[in-house]
Design an enzyme around this catalytic site. Structure first.
Site, short mmCIF file in Angstrom:
data_model
loop_
_atom_site.label_atom_id
_atom_site.label_comp_id
_atom_site.label_asym_id
_atom_site.label_seq_id
_atom_site.Cartn_x
_atom_site.Cartn_y
_atom_site.Cartn_z
N ASP A 51 114.91 -18.97 7.31
CA ASP A 51 113.87 -18.46 8.31
C ASP A 51 114.41 -18.38 9.68
O ASP A 51 115.31 -18.99 10.05
CB ASP A 51 112.58 -19.28 8.06
N TRP A 58 113.29 -11.35 9.71
CA TRP A 58 112.19 -10.24 9.78
C TRP A 58 112.57 -9.04 10.47
O TRP A 58 111.85 -8.38 11.19
CB TRP A 58 111.10 -10.85 10.53
N GLY A 59 114.02 -8.87 10.51
CA GLY A 59 114.40 -7.52 11.10
C GLY A 59 114.44 -7.60 12.60
O GLY A 59 114.91 -6.55 13.19
N ASP A 89 105.96 -10.42 7.26
CA ASP A 89 105.63 -10.84 5.89
C ASP A 89 104.81 -9.86 4.96
O ASP A 89 103.79 -9.23 5.65
CB ASP A 89 104.75 -12.19 6.08
C1 GAL Z 1 107.90 -16.78 7.34
C2 GAL Z 1 108.70 -15.97 6.08
C3 GAL Z 1 107.68 -15.99 4.69
C4 GAL Z 1 107.62 -17.62 4.43
C5 GAL Z 1 107.17 -18.21 5.67
C6 GAL Z 1 107.20 -19.83 5.29
O1 GAL Z 1 108.42 -16.55 8.29
O2 GAL Z 1 108.86 -14.44 6.41
O3 GAL Z 1 108.50 -15.31 3.80
O4 GAL Z 1 109.10 -18.10 4.26
O5 GAL Z 1 107.82 -18.09 6.84
O6 GAL Z 1 106.65 -20.57 6.57
#
Ligand code: GAL
Length: 385
Positions: free
Chosen positions: A130, A165-166, A187
């Site tokens: 992430d 996230w792109g 998300d």
């Molecule tokens: C976001 C991610 C999600 C999930 C989440 C966990 O940044 O896009 O898919 O992994 O964090 O905290």
């Protein structure tokens, strides 16, 4: 890397986040692996069981190692990995390029090589990485390159699922990082609007996706029906209809996104299982050439969108999507796909949801499509004269 085919086609599996977020534990992961093996999902091609955020303690140990939360995972991660492997499946975990994960657990910043070694020792086969709490002076591209190199040299084949996230124009440098996936979107939520917006946001990025490095439009919400424990993901909104989930699955399959299930597969309905296991859609998604689809001009994609993906056997995968709110006729002129009328060639259209051939058509095809519905075909070029 030992396995030269790691990530050749988009990975298929399950991820804990969409339904369970922080509420994860050893029993859930084991039961999910059981369900994947016994329900037919494994036979359909699903193989990765991935634990997302919230699996560790809030602090590293005194030597800087990540520590699994002993309440959630009393036997440690190796035991969970062993269980998943015994089922003939693969095991995935999660970390982050910043100092902390998005939920505030330790991230891998400046611990990349140490953590890659830990994941390898535990038997991890897939790492989602992430992008939260990245120090401002650090360049995201460099941090993904670091972890990718660490994983590629940790002594175990670990598929690298980058999740920024792109941001930072990820499509322009991700190939060079060595990652097998790149999350290109924010998300997903368990709603039709979210599915539609995510798909539309990636239409102009399909050319950047290909074998070994796939555009990840986020995990599936198929079959969740509002079942998340997280308000943002959508428990309050009640989710989507089964028909909308089929359109969602068709879009992700046609767009070569990884197929990572987000619902509770221990309790999925027969309808959900049939959706997720559709062999004709999975064959489109897993085509070895991984060519991104193109949008056929002539419609406003935000309402009616025709996608065409050339398949390695010479056929075309064709998706007709009605993203709008009214029933509508969609037509496809074959010369828009490189088939001139004079060629004497027609398309034998096999319907991938009805699992039968509808007929052979020349010059054009038209169909009425329900709102939020779709038709997906495998079209074979045949001589008609
Ligand atoms: C976001 C991610 C999600 C999930 C989440 C966990 O940044 O896009 O898919 O992994 O964090 O905290």
């Amino acid at each position: 890397m030992q396995n030269k085919f790691l990530g050749l086609t988009p990975p298929m599996g399950w991820n804990s986040w969409n339904t369970f977020t922080h509420a994860i534990n050893e029993d859930l992961i084991k039961e999910t692996a059981d369900a994947m093996a016994s329900s037919g999902l494994k036979d359909a091609g699903y193989e990765y069981v991935v634990i997302d955020d919230c699996w560790s303690l809030r602090q590293r140990d005194q030597d800087g190692f990540l520590v699994p939360d002993p309440e959630k995972f009393p036997h440690g991660m190796k035991a969970v990995a062993d269980y998943v492997h015994e089922k003939g499946l693969k095991f995935g975990m999660y970390s982050c390029d910043g100092t902390h994960t998005c939920a505030g657990y330790p991230g891998s910043f400046e611990h990349e090589f140490q953590d890659a070694a830990t994941f390898a020792a535990w038997g991890v086969d897939y790492l989602k990485y992430d992008n939260c709490y990245k120090p401002r002076h650090m360049d995201g591209e460099m941090l993904y390159k670091r972890m990718s190199l660490a994983l590629r040299n940790c002594g175990r084949d670990i598929l690298f699922s980058a999740c920024n996230w792109g941001s930072d124009d990820v499509w322009s440098w991700i190939q060079g990082s060595g990652a097998q996936l790149f999350r290109s979107t924010g998300d997903i939520q368990d709603s039709w609007e979210s599915i539609k917006n995510l798909a539309l946001s990636q239409m102009d990025k399909m050319a950047y996706s290909g074998p070994f490095c796939h555009n990840d439009i986020d995990m599936l919400v198929v079959g969740m029906h509002g079942g998340s424990n997280n308000e943002f993901i959508g428990s309050v909104k009640g989710g989507c209809t089964d028909e909308e989930y089929r359109t969602h699955f068709s879009l992700w399959a046609m767009m070569n996104s990884p197929l990572m299930i987000g619902c509770d597969i221990r309790k999925m309905s027969e309808y959900t299982k049939e959706t997720l296991c559709n062999p004709d859609l999975i064959a489109i998604n897993q085509d070895i050439e991984c060519r991104g689809p193109y949008v056929v001009p002539g419609h406003d994609p935000a309402a009616l969108m025709a996608l065409v993906k050339p398949m390695s056997d010479g056929s075309l995968a064709i998706g007709l999507f009605n993203l709008g709110d009214r029933k509508a006729e969609m037509s496809l002129q074959f010369w828009d796909m490189g088939i001139p009328a004079a060629a004497g060639v027609g398309l034998e259209m096999y319907d991938c949801w009805a699992h039968q051939t509808e007929g052979t058509f020349t010059e054009r095809y038209a169909a009425q499509i329900e709102p939020h519905g779709c038709r997906v075909f495998r079209a074979k070029l045949v001589k008609v004269r």
